[in-house]
Design an enzyme around this catalytic site. Structure first.
Site, PDB file in Angstrom:
ATOM      1  N   HIS A   1       0.852  -1.198   0.000  1.00  0.00           N
ATOM      2  CA  HIS A   1       0.000   0.000   0.000  1.00  0.00           C
ATOM      3  C   HIS A   1       0.886   1.246   0.000  1.00  0.00           C
ATOM      4  O   HIS A   1       1.975   1.260   0.572  1.00  0.00           O
ATOM      5  CB  HIS A   1      -0.916  -0.006   1.225  1.00  0.00           C
ATOM      6  CG  HIS A   1      -1.986   1.028   1.179  1.00  0.00           C
ATOM      7  ND1 HIS A   1      -1.752   2.346   1.503  1.00  0.00           N
ATOM      8  CD2 HIS A   1      -3.301   0.950   0.825  1.00  0.00           C
ATOM      9  CE1 HIS A   1      -2.873   3.037   1.359  1.00  0.00           C
ATOM     10  NE2 HIS A   1      -3.829   2.219   0.951  1.00  0.00           N
TER      11      HIS A   1
ATOM     12  N   GLU B   1      -3.916   2.460  -7.119  1.00  0.00           N
ATOM     13  CA  GLU B   1      -4.268   3.522  -6.184  1.00  0.00           C
ATOM     14  C   GLU B   1      -3.351   4.715  -6.435  1.00  0.00           C
ATOM     15  O   GLU B   1      -2.248   4.774  -5.897  1.00  0.00           O
ATOM     16  CB  GLU B   1      -4.166   3.034  -4.739  1.00  0.00           C
ATOM     17  CG  GLU B   1      -2.961   2.159  -4.423  1.00  0.00           C
ATOM     18  CD  GLU B   1      -2.594   2.173  -2.952  1.00  0.00           C
ATOM     19  OE1 GLU B   1      -3.483   2.402  -2.136  1.00  0.00           O
ATOM     20  OE2 GLU B   1      -1.410   1.989  -2.643  1.00  0.00           O
TER      21      GLU B   1
ATOM     22  N   GLY C   1      -7.297   9.437   0.059  1.00  0.00           N
ATOM     23  CA  GLY C   1      -7.658  10.229   1.221  1.00  0.00           C
ATOM     24  C   GLY C   1      -7.784  11.715   0.965  1.00  0.00           C
ATOM     25  O   GLY C   1      -7.927  12.496   1.901  1.00  0.00           O
TER      26      GLY C   1
END
Length: 247
Positions: free
Chosen positions: A94, A165, A171
């Site tokens: 991630h 991503e 976010g």
């Protein structure tokens, strides 16, 4: 394969909050067999989540792992430990692991190899930073991340899912457009087919980055997008349920 909708809670929710969430979320779950639903809580909540999700059709995953089975690795957690509490998936690479904790492509490769050897399905995360995108390096960055992560295990891509991503979208409340995502997903699909011509679409390519109940349907309209990796919007059970059933 069924499309995969995954919740990444990150460092959120106590054990008590996890129990409350799952009790509420399961009230919204109908016909889970029509799609694959995955919840990835923090490590402290995995045991209780695993118990509560048994027999529901909702899968359990972890947010990280170590590549060794055991040993003197303070603060780490092994794949067998995750499997013992019911994890079938683990998120690897991630962007927050890469950029906050300095995880290298070499380390991510070791984790992917360990996942394949130990029988847990990794979700490999890849994506470019804002400055890389502005410099026209998106495809180069993603190609490098994927090739380094899968070196020597290309023939096993059918046992791996990939999440695109874009770092600049995570976010921030500013997602990539569905068209941007489709362009990158198409590139990733072509790359996977080059690395393993026998893959036959078994690697799902997810989109992650400011997904919410309002935009999920627009992403999932496109067949190139095989699922979603949801962060903030997965922290509310009703919000996540709306995303799960947005298509």
């Amino acid at each position: 394969m069924r499309r995969l909708i995954a919740a990444n809670w990150k460092m959120n929710k106590t054990v008590k909050e996890t129990e409350e969430y799952i009790n509420t979320f399961l009230k919204f779950v109908e016909h889970p067999e029509s799609r694959e639903i995955l919840i990835c809580p923090p490590f402290t909540s995995l045991y209780v989540a695993g118990k509560m999700l048994q027999g529901t059709g909702v899968k359990l995953g972890a947010q990280n792992c170590h590549y060794e089975k055991r040993g003197a690795f303070t603060g780490e957690i092994s794949i067998p430990m995750l499997q013992e509490v019911g994890c079938e998936y683990v998120i690897v690479g991630h962007s927050e692991r890469r950029h906050i904790f300095g995880e290298s492509d070499e380390l991510i490769h070791k984790k992917i190899v360990a996942c394949l050897e130990m029988g847990i399905r990794p979700i490999l995360c890849v994506g470019e930073k804002k400055e890389e995108r502005e410099a026209g390096m998106t495809f180069k960055v993603i190609e490098t991340q994927i090739k380094l992560a899968l070196t020597g295990v290309e023939e096993h891509t059918d046992k791996i899912d990939i999440a695109y991503e874009p770092v600049w979208a995570i976010g921030t409340g500013t997602p990539a457009t569905p068209e941007d995502a489709v362009e990158v997903h198409t590139f990733i699909r072509n790359l996977i087919n080059q690395l393993n011509p026998k893959n036959e679409g078994k690697t799902r390519i997810l989109y992650g980055g400011s997904v919410n109940p309002q935009n999920a349907k627009e992403f999932m309209k496109h067949e190139e997008i095989n699922g979603l990796l949801v962060g903030t919007a997965s922290l509310d059970p009703e919000s996540f349920a709306k995303i799960v059933y947005s298509f």
